[in-house]
Design a protein around this motif. Structure first.
Motif, short mmCIF file in Angstrom:
data_model
loop_
_atom_site.label_atom_id
_atom_site.label_comp_id
_atom_site.label_asym_id
_atom_site.label_seq_id
_atom_site.Cartn_x
_atom_site.Cartn_y
_atom_site.Cartn_z
N UNK A 1 9.93 -5.94 -6.84
CA UNK A 1 10.20 -4.65 -6.22
C UNK A 1 10.46 -3.62 -7.32
N UNK A 2 10.34 -2.35 -6.98
CA UNK A 2 10.60 -1.27 -7.92
C UNK A 2 10.88 0.01 -7.15
N UNK B 1 4.52 0.68 -0.28
CA UNK B 1 5.74 1.42 -0.03
C UNK B 1 6.48 0.80 1.15
N UNK B 2 7.79 0.61 0.98
CA UNK B 2 8.59 -0.02 2.03
C UNK B 2 8.49 0.75 3.34
N UNK C 1 10.63 6.38 -3.49
CA UNK C 1 9.70 5.41 -2.93
C UNK C 1 10.05 4.01 -3.43
N UNK C 2 10.53 3.19 -2.52
CA UNK C 2 10.78 1.79 -2.84
C UNK C 2 9.50 1.02 -2.58
N UNK C 3 9.05 0.29 -3.59
CA UNK C 3 7.79 -0.44 -3.46
C UNK C 3 8.01 -1.93 -3.65
N UNK C 4 7.06 -2.71 -3.13
CA UNK C 4 7.13 -4.16 -3.31
C UNK C 4 5.72 -4.71 -3.38
N UNK D 1 -0.23 1.94 0.80
CA UNK D 1 -0.46 0.50 0.67
C UNK D 1 -1.69 0.34 -0.21
N UNK D 2 -1.46 -0.13 -1.44
CA UNK D 2 -2.57 -0.17 -2.40
C UNK D 2 -3.69 -1.08 -1.93
N UNK D 3 -3.37 -2.08 -1.12
CA UNK D 3 -4.42 -3.00 -0.65
C UNK D 3 -5.43 -2.27 0.22
N UNK D 4 -4.92 -1.33 1.03
CA UNK D 4 -5.79 -0.57 1.93
C UNK D 4 -6.62 0.42 1.13
#
Ligand SMILES: [Cu+2]
Length: 121
Positions: free
Chosen positions: A104-105, A52-53, A83-86, A58-61
């Motif tokens: 981005x989405x 999320x911007x 929610x702007x994501x990248x 944060x999917x990595x976390x």
């Protein structure tokens, strides 16, 4: 905390799936309700992630790293908002505007609609 989902992913008729392809999300705009769980299956051939911007997630976390092809990350939206994501691997930030471009989405989360009550007149 890894979810062992290696099967092919079908597109959810309820629209709660945003696929990660090379190198874009599809669809790149999604409308869901508070409480919905959205699936992010990696349908591509390289790693991806979902961030999320504004730092809401944060999917990595949460997942423990990038998502490899065939892996799926899921996230439950508990608050309304946009929610702007990248993907950190395939998007770049414009230092002038602060906007992200590339992979981005946007996910819009609405309050759940009232049940059993007709809308409008
Ligand atoms: Cu990516």
């Amino acid at each position: 905390m890894l979810s062992g989902c290696g099967d092919a992913v079908a597109i959810d008729p309820d629209g709660l799936v945003m696929g990660m392809f090379d190198n874009r999300y599809r669809p790149d705009v999604l409308l869901v309700s508070v409480g919905d769980t959205v699936e992010f299956p990696n349908e591509g051939n390289v790693d991806h992630n979902v961030i999320d911007v504004d730092g809401a997630f944060d999917s990595r976390i949460e997942y423990g790293g990038d998502h490899k092809p065939g892996e799926t990350w899921t996230y439950t939206f508990t608050e309304p908002g946009t929610f702007d994501i990248y993907c950190s691997l395939h998007a770049v930030k414009n230092n002038s505007t602060g906007e992200w471009t590339g992979m981005v989405a946007t996910i819009t989360v609405e309050e759940p609609a009232d049940q059993g009550e007709p809308t409008g007149g």
